[in-house]
Design a protein around this motif. Sequence first.
Motif, PDB file in Angstrom:
ATOM      1  N   ARG A  40      16.632  -5.870  -8.824  1.00 34.26           N
ATOM      2  CA  ARG A  40      15.484  -5.437  -8.034  1.00 34.26           C
ATOM      3  C   ARG A  40      14.241  -6.091  -8.566  1.00 34.26           C
ATOM      4  NH1 ARG A  40      14.893   0.877  -7.336  1.00 34.26           N
ATOM      5  NH2 ARG A  40      13.022   0.193  -8.367  1.00 34.26           N
ATOM      6  N   LEU A  41      13.370  -6.472  -7.686  1.00 32.38           N
ATOM      7  CA  LEU A  41      12.043  -6.940  -8.051  1.00 32.38           C
ATOM      8  C   LEU A  41      11.042  -5.964  -7.468  1.00 32.38           C
ATOM      9  CD1 LEU A  41      12.290 -10.759  -7.280  1.00 32.38           C
ATOM     10  CD2 LEU A  41      12.342  -9.664  -9.518  1.00 32.38           C
ATOM     11  N   GLU A  42       9.962  -5.761  -8.160  1.00 22.78           N
ATOM     12  CA  GLU A  42       8.914  -4.885  -7.656  1.00 22.78           C
ATOM     13  C   GLU A  42       7.625  -5.680  -7.534  1.00 22.78           C
ATOM     14  OE1 GLU A  42       8.616  -1.114  -9.617  1.00 22.78           O
ATOM     15  OE2 GLU A  42      10.798  -1.004  -9.899  1.00 22.78           O
ATOM     16  N   PHE A  43       6.822  -5.317  -6.540  1.00 24.00           N
ATOM     17  CA  PHE A  43       5.591  -6.037  -6.250  1.00 24.00           C
ATOM     18  C   PHE A  43       4.462  -5.033  -6.099  1.00 24.00           C
ATOM     19  CE2 PHE A  43       9.227  -8.199  -4.474  1.00 24.00           C
ATOM     20  CZ  PHE A  43       9.088  -9.472  -4.990  1.00 24.00           C
ATOM     21  N   GLU A  44       3.263  -5.440  -6.464  1.00 28.06           N
ATOM     22  CA  GLU A  44       2.096  -4.592  -6.288  1.00 28.06           C
ATOM     23  C   GLU A  44       0.938  -5.400  -5.754  1.00 28.06           C
ATOM     24  OE1 GLU A  44       0.776  -1.742  -9.150  1.00 28.06           O
ATOM     25  OE2 GLU A  44       2.773  -1.646 -10.044  1.00 28.06           O
ATOM     26  N   VAL A  45       0.266  -4.842  -4.781  1.00 26.51           N
ATOM     27  CA  VAL A  45      -0.952  -5.409  -4.207  1.00 26.51           C
ATOM     28  C   VAL A  45      -1.956  -4.269  -4.128  1.00 26.51           C
ATOM     29  CG1 VAL A  45      -1.994  -6.415  -2.138  1.00 26.51           C
ATOM     30  CG2 VAL A  45       0.296  -7.150  -2.872  1.00 26.51           C
ATOM     31  N   THR A  46      -3.207  -4.548  -4.467  1.00 22.61           N
ATOM     32  CA  THR A  46      -4.269  -3.571  -4.339  1.00 22.61           C
ATOM     33  C   THR A  46      -5.267  -4.097  -3.325  1.00 22.61           C
ATOM     34  OG1 THR A  46      -4.001  -2.915  -6.642  1.00 22.61           O
ATOM     35  CG2 THR A  46      -6.072  -2.314  -5.585  1.00 22.61           C
ATOM     36  N   ALA A  47      -5.649  -3.244  -2.379  1.00 25.04           N
ATOM     37  CA  ALA A  47      -6.635  -3.635  -1.374  1.00 25.04           C
ATOM     38  C   ALA A  47      -7.825  -2.695  -1.446  1.00 25.04           C
ATOM     39  CB  ALA A  47      -6.013  -3.592   0.023  1.00 25.04           C
ATOM     40  N   ARG A  48      -9.010  -3.225  -1.111  1.00 23.03           N
ATOM     41  CA  ARG A  48     -10.204  -2.388  -1.084  1.00 23.03           C
ATOM     42  C   ARG A  48     -11.135  -2.852   0.025  1.00 23.03           C
ATOM     43  NH1 ARG A  48     -15.179  -3.709  -3.012  1.00 23.03           N
ATOM     44  NH2 ARG A  48     -15.410  -5.782  -3.851  1.00 23.03           N
ATOM     45  N   ARG A  49     -11.839  -1.890   0.578  1.00 21.60           N
ATOM     46  CA  ARG A  49     -12.840  -2.162   1.601  1.00 21.60           C
ATOM     47  C   ARG A  49     -14.052  -2.778   0.919  1.00 21.60           C
ATOM     48  NH1 ARG A  49     -17.445   0.499   3.744  1.00 21.60           N
ATOM     49  NH2 ARG A  49     -17.644   0.285   6.022  1.00 21.60           N
ATOM     50  N   VAL A  50     -14.497  -3.928   1.385  1.00 24.37           N
ATOM     51  CA  VAL A  50     -15.710  -4.551   0.862  1.00 24.37           C
ATOM     52  C   VAL A  50     -16.920  -3.998   1.613  1.00 24.37           C
ATOM     53  CG1 VAL A  50     -16.945  -6.738   0.558  1.00 24.37           C
ATOM     54  CG2 VAL A  50     -14.469  -6.627   0.158  1.00 24.37           C
ATOM     55  N   ASP A  51     -16.831  -3.996   2.951  1.00 24.38           N
ATOM     56  CA  ASP A  51     -17.867  -3.441   3.813  1.00 24.38           C
ATOM     57  C   ASP A  51     -17.260  -3.245   5.200  1.00 24.38           C
ATOM     58  OD1 ASP A  51     -17.881  -5.983   5.101  1.00 24.38           O
ATOM     59  OD2 ASP A  51     -19.532  -6.679   3.847  1.00 24.38           O
ATOM     60  N   ALA A  52     -18.096  -2.970   6.195  1.00 22.07           N
ATOM     61  CA  ALA A  52     -17.586  -2.713   7.543  1.00 22.07           C
ATOM     62  C   ALA A  52     -16.983  -3.952   8.196  1.00 22.07           C
ATOM     63  CB  ALA A  52     -18.705  -2.153   8.422  1.00 22.07           C
ATOM     64  N   HIS A  53     -17.154  -5.106   7.580  1.00 18.99           N
ATOM     65  CA  HIS A  53     -16.675  -6.359   8.175  1.00 18.99           C
ATOM     66  C   HIS A  53     -15.409  -6.900   7.527  1.00 18.99           C
ATOM     67  CE1 HIS A  53     -20.357  -6.310  10.411  1.00 18.99           C
ATOM     68  NE2 HIS A  53     -21.036  -6.191   9.291  1.00 18.99           N
ATOM     69  N   GLY A  54     -15.055  -6.363   6.381  1.00 25.50           N
ATOM     70  CA  GLY A  54     -13.861  -6.900   5.754  1.00 25.50           C
ATOM     71  C   GLY A  54     -13.461  -6.173   4.500  1.00 25.50           C
ATOM     72  N   SER A  55     -12.288  -6.547   4.052  1.00 25.09           N
ATOM     73  CA  SER A  55     -11.706  -5.990   2.841  1.00 25.09           C
ATOM     74  C   SER A  55     -11.090  -7.145   2.069  1.00 25.09           C
ATOM     75  CB  SER A  55     -10.635  -4.951   3.209  1.00 25.09           C
ATOM     76  OG  SER A  55     -11.200  -3.900   3.964  1.00 25.09           O
ATOM     77  N   GLU A  56     -10.497  -6.815   0.936  1.00 24.58           N
ATOM     78  CA  GLU A  56      -9.815  -7.849   0.163  1.00 24.58           C
ATOM     79  C   GLU A  56      -8.561  -7.256  -0.461  1.00 24.58           C
ATOM     80  OE1 GLU A  56     -12.736  -9.092  -2.733  1.00 24.58           O
ATOM     81  OE2 GLU A  56     -12.077  -7.574  -4.152  1.00 24.58           O
ATOM     82  N   ALA A  57      -7.570  -8.109  -0.613  1.00 22.76           N
ATOM     83  CA  ALA A  57      -6.342  -7.723  -1.293  1.00 22.76           C
ATOM     84  C   ALA A  57      -6.228  -8.571  -2.551  1.00 22.76           C
ATOM     85  CB  ALA A  57      -5.133  -7.939  -0.387  1.00 22.76           C
ATOM     86  N   ARG A  58      -5.765  -7.939  -3.630  1.00 20.61           N
ATOM     87  CA  ARG A  58      -5.611  -8.639  -4.902  1.00 20.61           C
ATOM     88  C   ARG A  58      -4.190  -8.462  -5.415  1.00 20.61           C
ATOM     89  NH1 ARG A  58     -10.146 -10.124  -7.711  1.00 20.61           N
ATOM     90  NH2 ARG A  58     -12.085  -9.648  -6.644  1.00 20.61           N
ATOM     91  N   THR A 112      13.562 -12.777   1.935  1.00 19.61           N
ATOM     92  CA  THR A 112      13.222 -11.353   1.834  1.00 19.61           C
ATOM     93  C   THR A 112      12.384 -10.884   3.022  1.00 19.61           C
ATOM     94  OG1 THR A 112      13.291 -11.457  -0.569  1.00 19.61           O
ATOM     95  CG2 THR A 112      12.086  -9.605   0.396  1.00 19.61           C
ATOM     96  N   VAL A 113      11.273 -11.551   3.279  1.00 20.90           N
ATOM     97  CA  VAL A 113      10.412 -11.157   4.393  1.00 20.90           C
ATOM     98  C   VAL A 113      11.131 -11.424   5.711  1.00 20.90           C
ATOM     99  CG1 VAL A 113       8.193 -11.565   5.545  1.00 20.90           C
ATOM    100  CG2 VAL A 113       8.301 -11.504   3.050  1.00 20.90           C
ATOM    101  N   PHE A 114      11.832 -12.547   5.793  1.00 17.46           N
ATOM    102  CA  PHE A 114      12.593 -12.889   6.996  1.00 17.46           C
ATOM    103  C   PHE A 114      13.542 -11.742   7.358  1.00 17.46           C
ATOM    104  CE2 PHE A 114      15.683 -14.887   9.679  1.00 17.46           C
ATOM    105  CZ  PHE A 114      15.032 -15.945  10.292  1.00 17.46           C
ATOM    106  N   ASN A 115      14.292 -11.268   6.381  1.00 20.78           N
ATOM    107  CA  ASN A 115      15.280 -10.212   6.632  1.00 20.78           C
ATOM    108  C   ASN A 115      14.660  -8.828   6.787  1.00 20.78           C
ATOM    109  OD1 ASN A 115      17.722 -11.720   6.754  1.00 20.78           O
ATOM    110  ND2 ASN A 115      17.490 -12.088   4.576  1.00 20.78           N
ATOM    111  N   THR A 116      13.414  -8.669   6.379  1.00 22.63           N
ATOM    112  CA  THR A 116      12.699  -7.417   6.602  1.00 22.63           C
ATOM    113  C   THR A 116      12.154  -7.371   8.029  1.00 22.63           C
ATOM    114  OG1 THR A 116      12.102  -7.273   4.265  1.00 22.63           O
ATOM    115  CG2 THR A 116      10.777  -5.969   5.807  1.00 22.63           C
ATOM    116  N   VAL A 117      11.627  -8.481   8.507  1.00 24.00           N
ATOM    117  CA  VAL A 117      11.033  -8.566   9.838  1.00 24.00           C
ATOM    118  C   VAL A 117      12.112  -8.629  10.925  1.00 24.00           C
ATOM    119  CG1 VAL A 117       9.685 -10.100  11.348  1.00 24.00           C
ATOM    120  CG2 VAL A 117       8.892  -9.624   9.027  1.00 24.00           C
ATOM    121  N   SER A 118      13.175  -9.336  10.661  1.00 23.29           N
ATOM    122  CA  SER A 118      14.193  -9.630  11.670  1.00 23.29           C
ATOM    123  C   SER A 118      14.746  -8.409  12.418  1.00 23.29           C
ATOM    124  CB  SER A 118      15.326 -10.417  11.021  1.00 23.29           C
ATOM    125  OG  SER A 118      16.310 -10.741  11.963  1.00 23.29           O
ATOM    126  N   PRO A 119      15.107  -7.313  11.749  1.00 18.17           N
ATOM    127  CA  PRO A 119      15.675  -6.184  12.499  1.00 18.17           C
ATOM    128  C   PRO A 119      14.683  -5.482  13.428  1.00 18.17           C
ATOM    129  CG  PRO A 119      16.197  -5.996  10.161  1.00 18.17           C
ATOM    130  CD  PRO A 119      15.189  -7.093  10.302  1.00 18.17           C
TER     131      PRO A 119
END
Length: 139
Positions: free
Chosen positions: A3-21, A117-124
Amino acid sequence: MGRLEFEVTARRVDAHGSEARCKEAVIALDTDLAGNPGAFNPAELLLAALSACIIKGIERVVPILKFSLRDVRVHVHGVRRDVPPRMESIAYEIVIDTDEPDRRLDLLHDNVKKFGTVFNTVSPGTTLTGTLRRKQPCA
């Protein structure tokens, strides 16, 4: 199985956008209700993730198959349905600059579809269709 685990953190910058890290990377996110041309919206992020999955899958099997290539390009087109909101269909085209025979191109495409991985997640959950073709020489 591993198993592999992944983490992404996202935050609102303002009313026009956000960012993911993730790790040392930052991606601008279009979370503005009016749209933000300088960032990926959620649907575009999904298509970008699929594109990255395809290219990474190719990079993974190239040394195993001893497949020789000069370039890889992926074009992805998604169609969103409003009710219920979902990605109705996704079509992709992979263009490989290579001198490998057609049967080896088919083998490469089979590996992308089988081990992505993403291919097989989206496909079904969506109609996912695509082609892999050789780049045509410049005339």
